[in-house]
Write an enzyme that holds these catalytic residues in place. Structure first.
Site, PDB file in Angstrom:
ATOM      1  N   SER A   1       0.857  -1.182   0.000  1.00  8.64           N
ATOM      2  CA  SER A   1       0.000   0.000   0.000  1.00  8.64           C
ATOM      3  C   SER A   1       0.891   1.229   0.000  1.00  8.64           C
ATOM      4  CB  SER A   1      -0.883   0.008   1.261  1.00  8.64           C
ATOM      5  OG  SER A   1      -1.529   1.258   1.434  1.00  8.64           O
TER       6      SER A   1
ATOM      7  N   TYR B   1      -1.821  -0.506  10.523  1.00 14.29           N
ATOM      8  CA  TYR B   1      -1.833  -0.741   9.077  1.00 14.29           C
ATOM      9  C   TYR B   1      -0.513  -0.301   8.458  1.00 14.29           C
ATOM     10  CZ  TYR B   1      -3.789  -1.029   4.355  1.00 14.29           C
ATOM     11  OH  TYR B   1      -4.025  -1.368   3.045  1.00 14.29           O
TER      12      TYR B   1
END
Length: 254
Positions: free
Chosen positions: A137, A150
């Protein structure tokens, strides 16, 4: 347009039931691939595709190992592995985050990639050929407030990718990471819904707010991300390894 560039290639995709994974399944099938699909939920297969489908929790070593064994028993090898399974988190200040949440996000996103590669690599090493693509990501390339679990997980995916690439490049195996910004997937839409609700709106308002932070002023389309996945796995793309490629509307250029 499909050109058969993945004819008879054995492509393993985790998180194949939805989002990028489900689109990738259709695209690789259209290009002639044979598929080894897994998800914690039931994953479908395109009509006419040669495939095996397993329910796999990517944090469970025994399940990951069994899926790899079944794939090799069925197809004889793994040519391409896409470690796509992942999970998000709700925005939470680090000091307020529970240890359970932190460990769950790390387990799915980082341990899942580690276990995937652990059982994908031996056959590739034996064959001296293979491609691994880990879905990270933009969060693995930069900072963002209230997203500590995350970010930690996706930074770990980038690190695992670089380490593996250095270890196996001389054995004919390429390992890269794809680092997308938000796109209209179920996981992103859930995040956007929560963001939009804070301002009295919904998913569309949340997505617009997310997209406004990029130079292109929009979030991605899932098909744009999957197109990059196919490019990184393409057999002609033979000199790219150890890279973390941002597909992000210019977010990391800011």
């Amino acid at each position: 347009m499909a050109d058969g560039r993945f004819d008879n290639k054995v492509v393993m995709i985790t998180g194949a039931a939805s989002g990028f994974g489900a689109i990738a399944v259709r695209r690789f099938a259209a290009e002639g691939a044979r598929l080894a699909l897994s998800d914690i939920a039931a994953a479908g297969t395109p009509e006419g595709a040669e495939a095996i489908v397993d329910r796999v929790d990517v944090t469970d070593e025994a399940q990951v190992a069994a899926h790899a064994v079944r794939t090799i028993e069925r197809f004889g090898r793994i040519d391409i592995a896409i470690n796509n399974a992942g999970a998000g988190q709700s925005p939470t200040p680090l000091q307020d985050m529970s240890l359970d949440t932190f460990e769950r996000v790390l387990a799915i996103n980082a341990r899942g990639v580690f276990l995937g590669m652990k059982y994908q690599l031996p056959g590739m090493i034996e064959n001296r050929a293979g491609v691994i693509l880990n879905i990270a990501s933009v969060a693995g390339l930069r900072g963002s407030p209230q997203m500590s679990a995350y970010l930690a997980a996706k930074h770990a995916v980038v690190g695992l990718t670089k380490a593996a690439a250095c270890e196996v490049a001389h054995k004919g195996i390429r390992v890269n990471a794809l680092c997308p910004f938000f796109a209209a997937t179920p996981m992103a839409e859930e995040f956007a819904a929560n963001l939009g609700a804070r301002r009295g709106g919904g998913v569309e308002e949340g997505m617009a707010q997310l997209g406004s932070g990029t130079p292109m002023r929009r979030v991605g389309r899932p098909e744009e991300i999957v197109q990059a996945m196919l490019w990184l796995c393409d057999p002609v793309n033979s000199y790219t390894t150890g890279q973390s490629i941002a597909i992000d509307g210019g977010k990391t250029a800011i």
